[in-house]
Write a protein that holds these residues in place. Structure first.
Motif, PDB file in Angstrom:
ATOM      1  N   LEU A  36      17.288  45.305  89.362  1.00 35.45           N
ATOM      2  CA  LEU A  36      16.742  44.334  90.303  1.00 35.45           C
ATOM      3  C   LEU A  36      17.202  44.639  91.723  1.00 35.45           C
ATOM      4  O   LEU A  36      16.405  44.640  92.675  1.00 35.45           O
ATOM      5  CB  LEU A  36      17.196  42.939  89.889  1.00 35.45           C
ATOM      6  N   MET A  37      18.478  44.912  91.883  1.00 35.03           N
ATOM      7  CA  MET A  37      19.030  45.224  93.204  1.00 35.03           C
ATOM      8  C   MET A  37      18.427  46.510  93.762  1.00 35.03           C
ATOM      9  O   MET A  37      18.160  46.620  94.964  1.00 35.03           O
ATOM     10  CB  MET A  37      20.551  45.337  93.105  1.00 35.03           C
ATOM     11  N   ALA A  38      18.187  47.486  92.884  1.00 37.25           N
ATOM     12  CA  ALA A  38      17.651  48.763  93.333  1.00 37.25           C
ATOM     13  C   ALA A  38      16.223  48.634  93.838  1.00 37.25           C
ATOM     14  O   ALA A  38      15.793  49.378  94.732  1.00 37.25           O
ATOM     15  CB  ALA A  38      17.721  49.778  92.200  1.00 37.25           C
ATOM     16  N   GLN A  39      15.479  47.684  93.280  1.00 43.93           N
ATOM     17  CA  GLN A  39      14.076  47.506  93.666  1.00 43.93           C
ATOM     18  C   GLN A  39      13.908  46.661  94.927  1.00 43.93           C
ATOM     19  O   GLN A  39      12.828  46.658  95.525  1.00 43.93           O
ATOM     20  CB  GLN A  39      13.314  46.853  92.514  1.00 43.93           C
ATOM     21  N   ALA A  40      14.941  45.933  95.314  1.00 40.59           N
ATOM     22  CA  ALA A  40      14.823  45.007  96.442  1.00 40.59           C
ATOM     23  C   ALA A  40      14.916  45.743  97.777  1.00 40.59           C
ATOM     24  O   ALA A  40      15.775  46.597  97.975  1.00 40.59           O
ATOM     25  CB  ALA A  40      15.913  43.946  96.350  1.00 40.59           C
ATOM     26  N   ARG A  41      14.011  45.385  98.701  1.00 37.47           N
ATOM     27  CA  ARG A  41      14.032  45.918 100.070  1.00 37.47           C
ATOM     28  C   ARG A  41      14.052  44.742 101.039  1.00 37.47           C
ATOM     29  O   ARG A  41      13.483  43.682 100.750  1.00 37.47           O
ATOM     30  CB  ARG A  41      12.776  46.763 100.344  1.00 37.47           C
ATOM     31  N   PRO A  42      14.669  44.897 102.208  1.00 41.01           N
ATOM     32  CA  PRO A  42      14.664  43.806 103.189  1.00 41.01           C
ATOM     33  C   PRO A  42      13.250  43.321 103.485  1.00 41.01           C
ATOM     34  O   PRO A  42      12.312  44.124 103.600  1.00 41.01           O
ATOM     35  CB  PRO A  42      15.311  44.437 104.420  1.00 41.01           C
ATOM     36  N   TRP A 156      27.323  35.827  94.064  1.00 41.64           N
ATOM     37  CA  TRP A 156      27.977  37.108  93.793  1.00 41.64           C
ATOM     38  C   TRP A 156      27.148  38.270  94.327  1.00 41.64           C
ATOM     39  O   TRP A 156      27.681  39.300  94.720  1.00 41.64           O
ATOM     40  CB  TRP A 156      28.198  37.270  92.287  1.00 41.64           C
ATOM     41  N   PHE A 157      25.827  38.105  94.316  1.00 38.40           N
ATOM     42  CA  PHE A 157      24.920  39.130  94.828  1.00 38.40           C
ATOM     43  C   PHE A 157      23.884  38.466  95.724  1.00 38.40           C
ATOM     44  O   PHE A 157      23.705  37.250  95.686  1.00 38.40           O
ATOM     45  CB  PHE A 157      24.225  39.856  93.671  1.00 38.40           C
ATOM     46  N   ASP A 158      23.207  39.274  96.517  1.00 35.20           N
ATOM     47  CA  ASP A 158      22.140  38.780  97.384  1.00 35.20           C
ATOM     48  C   ASP A 158      20.850  38.718  96.570  1.00 35.20           C
ATOM     49  O   ASP A 158      20.109  39.703  96.481  1.00 35.20           O
ATOM     50  CB  ASP A 158      21.971  39.691  98.604  1.00 35.20           C
ATOM     51  N   ASP A 159      20.575  37.577  95.980  1.00 33.77           N
ATOM     52  CA  ASP A 159      19.405  37.441  95.106  1.00 33.77           C
ATOM     53  C   ASP A 159      18.125  37.632  95.909  1.00 33.77           C
ATOM     54  O   ASP A 159      17.929  36.990  96.944  1.00 33.77           O
ATOM     55  CB  ASP A 159      19.397  36.057  94.456  1.00 33.77           C
ATOM     56  N   PRO A 160      17.235  38.498  95.435  1.00 35.05           N
ATOM     57  CA  PRO A 160      15.991  38.739  96.176  1.00 35.05           C
ATOM     58  C   PRO A 160      14.902  37.730  95.856  1.00 35.05           C
ATOM     59  O   PRO A 160      14.926  37.062  94.822  1.00 35.05           O
ATOM     60  CB  PRO A 160      15.572  40.134  95.675  1.00 35.05           C
ATOM     61  N   VAL A 161      13.951  37.608  96.759  1.00 27.14           N
ATOM     62  CA  VAL A 161      12.676  36.967  96.447  1.00 27.14           C
ATOM     63  C   VAL A 161      11.953  37.908  95.491  1.00 27.14           C
ATOM     64  O   VAL A 161      12.016  39.127  95.642  1.00 27.14           O
ATOM     65  CB  VAL A 161      11.841  36.752  97.725  1.00 27.14           C
ATOM     66  N   LEU A 162      11.265  37.368  94.504  1.00 24.62           N
ATOM     67  CA  LEU A 162      10.635  38.190  93.476  1.00 24.62           C
ATOM     68  C   LEU A 162       9.134  37.957  93.406  1.00 24.62           C
ATOM     69  O   LEU A 162       8.646  36.860  93.720  1.00 24.62           O
ATOM     70  CB  LEU A 162      11.258  37.890  92.104  1.00 24.62           C
ATOM     71  N   SER A 163       8.427  38.981  92.970  1.00 26.46           N
ATOM     72  CA  SER A 163       6.986  38.856  92.779  1.00 26.46           C
ATOM     73  C   SER A 163       6.647  37.817  91.714  1.00 26.46           C
ATOM     74  O   SER A 163       5.514  37.334  91.660  1.00 26.46           O
ATOM     75  CB  SER A 163       6.393  40.211  92.383  1.00 26.46           C
ATOM     76  N   THR A 164       7.616  37.470  90.878  1.00 22.40           N
ATOM     77  CA  THR A 164       7.387  36.502  89.806  1.00 22.40           C
ATOM     78  C   THR A 164       7.199  35.079  90.308  1.00 22.40           C
ATOM     79  O   THR A 164       6.746  34.211  89.552  1.00 22.40           O
ATOM     80  CB  THR A 164       8.560  36.531  88.818  1.00 22.40           C
ATOM     81  N   PHE A 165       7.559  34.825  91.575  1.00 20.39           N
ATOM     82  CA  PHE A 165       7.372  33.461  92.100  1.00 20.39           C
ATOM     83  C   PHE A 165       6.871  33.415  93.533  1.00 20.39           C
ATOM     84  O   PHE A 165       6.578  32.338  94.047  1.00 20.39           O
ATOM     85  CB  PHE A 165       8.660  32.643  91.985  1.00 20.39           C
ATOM     86  N   VAL A 166       6.743  34.560  94.191  1.00 21.27           N
ATOM     87  CA  VAL A 166       6.409  34.534  95.616  1.00 21.27           C
ATOM     88  C   VAL A 166       5.035  33.929  95.889  1.00 21.27           C
ATOM     89  O   VAL A 166       4.790  33.391  96.977  1.00 21.27           O
ATOM     90  CB  VAL A 166       6.510  35.962  96.214  1.00 21.27           C
ATOM     91  N   GLU A 167       4.139  33.964  94.896  1.00 16.58           N
ATOM     92  CA  GLU A 167       2.786  33.424  95.088  1.00 16.58           C
ATOM     93  C   GLU A 167       2.669  31.955  94.672  1.00 16.58           C
ATOM     94  O   GLU A 167       1.568  31.416  94.647  1.00 16.58           O
ATOM     95  CB  GLU A 167       1.772  34.264  94.304  1.00 16.58           C
ATOM     96  N   TYR A 168       3.779  31.310  94.358  1.00 15.24           N
ATOM     97  CA  TYR A 168       3.718  29.891  94.039  1.00 15.24           C
ATOM     98  C   TYR A 168       3.130  29.106  95.216  1.00 15.24           C
ATOM     99  O   TYR A 168       3.260  29.526  96.372  1.00 15.24           O
ATOM    100  CB  TYR A 168       5.124  29.343  93.777  1.00 15.24           C
ATOM    101  N   PRO A 169       2.516  27.946  94.962  1.00 17.27           N
ATOM    102  CA  PRO A 169       2.125  27.076  96.076  1.00 17.27           C
ATOM    103  C   PRO A 169       3.325  26.824  96.976  1.00 17.27           C
ATOM    104  O   PRO A 169       4.468  26.787  96.521  1.00 17.27           O
ATOM    105  CB  PRO A 169       1.667  25.792  95.366  1.00 17.27           C
TER     106      PRO A 169
END
Length: 369
Positions: A36-42, A156-169
């Motif tokens: 997950l961390m490896a896939q995250a970009r600013p 503990w980590f910088d949790d990213p925004v994910l494609s699994t919820f970014v399109e929520y209302p």
């Protein structure tokens, strides 16, 4: 490197705590977090990327506004959480397994370093979750597998925004972000009811203030309708849970209790069909009702609901969010029975509104820790 060291430390502690039988589980958890961390970009990199879709850029720009609002209006932690974005190739980031005995609503617990004991076990692979669920069913547990769109690592980590919820209302997106950030304000290992009820209380007041500031009438009306459906759904869950509890506490034989159990869940399905008619056919909860229902589907209702009125009353009493958070941290330092008594004693201060349970159609547990 520091974050990888943290994962290694957690795995080492887990192995010491759980022995070799837990090793495979903690390895998949560490690998999932690293992936997950490896896939995250600013997010700013995504916004500057000409290859990124305009729709995604618009939504990530809104995420930045919600994140700023969370820190500067709601007083939630201002750190690296939700400042990056990861595009996953799956519908959920995790799948949670919940299990109960066949004639009980008491969820089985699993205990971990840092997070303490929780009533679910999360897997980054749906197949692994299904394998574990099958093993639990072979031991005669009622089991539910639910997809999880987001979870918190408690800072503990910088949790990213994910494609699994970014399109929520928009209001639901803000709700989820506020909820997960709230876990970094106060978290008591092993007391999920306290942790989740606090986060629900924060998400509710956060969304109310977000809509007051940025919402238009259409957005507010949509959120009111959505909240009303959630209240109806929660009332149905609580009604069914109470019927099941009465059944399991009765002096009937186990055979009769199982027969009653089937009838109670059948009545729940019928009541849901009636609710749908009142909602004008809204089908957002159909997926939840599509699978065979059992105790595990209702085991976590209290986790997200019980203490929310107390937290709302505490906020009303303190008035200021900063003072509210300080009061919650004071409660967190007490032992569990004292926390429960204090929160229960606060409820008469103000009427408690109906409480939201989850993102619509996503299962009772919308996040994991």
């Amino acid at each position: 490197m520091v974050k990888k060291w943290r994962i290694g430390l957690l795995c080492g502690l887990a192995m010491l705590a759980g022995g070799c039988t837990q090793l495979g589980y903690f390895v998949q958890a560490a690998q999932g977090q690293l992936s997950l961390m490896a896939q995250a970009r600013p997010i700013d990199d995504w916004l500057a990327d000409p290859a990124a879709a305009d729709k995604l850029k618009a939504r990530l720009a809104r995420v930045k506004e919600i994140r700023h609002f969370a820190a500067h209006t709601l007083g939630l932690p201002d750190n690296g959480t939700f400042t990056t974005y990861a595009e996953l190739k799956r519908p959920y980031v995790l799948w949670n397994v919940v299990a109960t005995p066949t004639l009980s609503l008491q969820a089985r617990q699993w205990c971990f370093p840092i997070a303490g004991c929780v009533n679910y076990r999360g897997y980054y692979s749906k197949e692994e979750a299904q394998t574990y669920a099958a093993a639990l069913r072979s031991e005669h547990y009622d089991v539910q597998i639910s997809g999880v769109p987001a979870y918190s690592t408690l800072g503990w980590f910088d949790d990213p925004v994910l494609s699994t919820f970014v399109e929520y209302p928009e209001a639901e997106l803000a709700r989820l972000m506020f909820h997960e950030l709230a876990h970094q304000v106060a978290y008591v290992p092993g007391d999920s009811r306290f942790n989740e009820s606090f986060a629900v209380a924060v998400e509710e007041v956060g969304v109310e203030r977000w809509l007051d500031t940025y919402g238009d009438e259409k957005m507010r009306a949509g959120y009111r309708a959505q909240t009303a459906r959630k209240q109806d759904f929660l009332a149905l869950l609580l009604k069914t849970r109470q019927a099941l509890q009465a059944n399991y506490a009765s002096t009937a034989s186990d055979q009769q209790k199982n027969t009653n159990k089937m009838q109670i869940f059948q009545s729940m399905q019928e009541d849901y069909r009636t609710l749908k008619q009142g909602w004008g056919g809204y089908a957002g909860y159909d997926r939840w009702f599509a699978e065979p229902l059992n105790n595990a589907h209702l085991a976590l209702v209290a986790t997200y609901h019980d203490f929310v009125p107390g937290f709302r009353a505490l906020l009303h009493q303190e008035k200021d969010l900063g003072k509210f958070y300080a009061a919650v941290r004071t409660l967190a330092a007490l032992d569990q029975s004292q926390r429960s008594q204090r929160l229960a004693g606060l409820v008469p201060v103000i009427p408690a509104p109906g409480q939201a349970v989850m993102a619509e159609g996503e299962g009772l547990l919308a996040h994991n820790h």
